[in-house]
Design a protein around this motif. Structure first.
Motif, short mmCIF file in Angstrom:
data_model
loop_
_atom_site.label_atom_id
_atom_site.label_comp_id
_atom_site.label_asym_id
_atom_site.label_seq_id
_atom_site.Cartn_x
_atom_site.Cartn_y
_atom_site.Cartn_z
N ASN A 88 0.81 -1.21 0.00
CA ASN A 88 0.00 0.00 0.00
C ASN A 88 0.85 1.26 0.00
OD1 ASN A 88 -2.35 1.51 -0.01
ND2 ASN A 88 -3.33 0.27 1.56
N ILE A 89 0.23 2.37 -0.39
CA ILE A 89 0.91 3.67 -0.48
C ILE A 89 0.09 4.70 0.29
CG2 ILE A 89 1.66 5.53 -2.01
CD1 ILE A 89 2.13 3.43 -4.17
N ASN A 90 0.75 5.43 1.17
CA ASN A 90 0.09 6.44 1.98
C ASN A 90 0.97 7.69 1.97
OD1 ASN A 90 -1.36 7.90 3.87
ND2 ASN A 90 -1.63 6.18 5.27
N ILE A 91 0.49 8.76 1.34
CA ILE A 91 1.28 9.97 1.14
C ILE A 91 0.57 11.18 1.72
CG2 ILE A 91 2.14 11.59 -0.61
CD1 ILE A 91 2.66 9.26 -2.45
N ASN A 92 1.33 12.04 2.38
CA ASN A 92 0.79 13.34 2.80
C ASN A 92 1.59 14.45 2.14
OD1 ASN A 92 -1.04 14.98 4.52
ND2 ASN A 92 0.89 15.68 5.41
N ASN B 138 -3.92 5.82 12.53
CA ASN B 138 -4.48 6.01 11.19
C ASN B 138 -3.51 5.54 10.11
OD1 ASN B 138 -6.88 7.07 12.11
ND2 ASN B 138 -6.24 9.20 11.93
N ILE B 139 -2.22 5.83 10.30
CA ILE B 139 -1.21 5.42 9.33
C ILE B 139 -1.21 3.91 9.17
CG2 ILE B 139 1.29 5.20 8.99
CD1 ILE B 139 1.54 8.07 10.12
N PHE B 140 -1.22 3.18 10.29
CA PHE B 140 -1.19 1.72 10.22
C PHE B 140 -2.49 1.16 9.66
CE2 PHE B 140 2.35 2.49 13.01
CZ PHE B 140 3.24 1.45 12.73
N ARG C 40 5.66 3.10 6.12
CA ARG C 40 4.24 3.04 5.81
C ARG C 40 3.66 4.40 5.41
NH1 ARG C 40 4.97 -1.04 9.60
NH2 ARG C 40 3.75 -2.94 9.21
N PHE C 41 4.43 5.43 5.55
CA PHE C 41 3.90 6.78 5.35
C PHE C 41 4.98 7.66 4.72
CE2 PHE C 41 2.51 11.03 6.90
CZ PHE C 41 1.18 10.99 6.51
#
Length: 207
Positions: A33-37, A110-112, A164-165
């Motif tokens: 998965n990809i999680n970007i801010n 939230n990130i996890f 993860r972030f």
């Protein structure tokens, strides 16, 4: 379009937005998965680039998430639109009313949770096993650093959030040539010619 994505960070955002199309074809793994801010000051174009990449799939106004979405609502949206990125503007507002320590804890959780992309068991009865995962990236934005907020809350240890972030800082000159006129042009483009990009992307991948 080329002048818009002449910045490496902007290219990463575009590729992340399209990653769900490919991820659904891969063997399931929590590590996919990809999680970007995106961190940027007001007027830096971060919301516009989010709307632009979302417009590849449809009307950004109807597809964009909100900081007021509950955890269940977010999970349901992500699963129902499994390959579409979940776009969340002003992410920091989601925890704004909490203490510094609670902000840090909530953001870490939230990130996890977002990284795994699986829906909660109480929602799973609405979906069959094949559609119980979200493949689209989570792409949020904020005017303050999410990692900075975590640090300020005393959560400095590495619990795995660093793989993860991803947090990208964009300045006004990094995208859209730093010009308000160009930002307006792409904003209008996103809301006038939406939903046609994914067809060409899918055809390119398949052929």
């Amino acid at each position: 379009m080329n002048s818009t994505f002449n910045n490496n960070a902007a290219n990463v955002i575009l590729c992340a937005a399209l990653s769900g199309i490919v991820r659904q074809l891969l063997t399931y793994s929590k590590e996919n998965n990809i999680n970007i801010n995106i961190v940027g000051s007001k007027g830096s174009g971060k919301s516009t680039i989010q709307h632009l990449v979302m417009s590849l799939f449809g009307n950004p106004e109807k597809l964009e998430g909100s900081f007021i979405d509950t955890e269940n609502a977010e999970a349901q949206i992500r699963v129902e639109r499994a390959i579409i990125p979940y776009i969340l503007d002003e992410r920091a507002l989601k925890v704004e009313s909490s203490s510094d320590k609670k902000k840090a804890t909530d953001l870490l959780l939230n990130i996890f949770r977002e990284y795994e992309g699986k829906i909660k068991s109480k929602l799973s009865t609405k979906y069959n096993e094949a559609s119980a995962s979200a493949y689209g990236a989570v792409i949020s934005s904020s005017v303050v650093s999410i990692f900075g907020t975590i640090y300020e809350g005393g959560k400095t240890e590495d619990l795995g959030q660093y793989r993860r972030f991803i947090e990208l800082e964009l300045k006004r000159e990094d995208i859209f040539e730093g010009k308000s006129r160009v930002v307006d042009e792409y904003h209008n483009l996103s809301y006038q010619y939406y939903g046609i990009g994914v067809k060409y992307i899918a055809n390119y991948i398949m052929n």
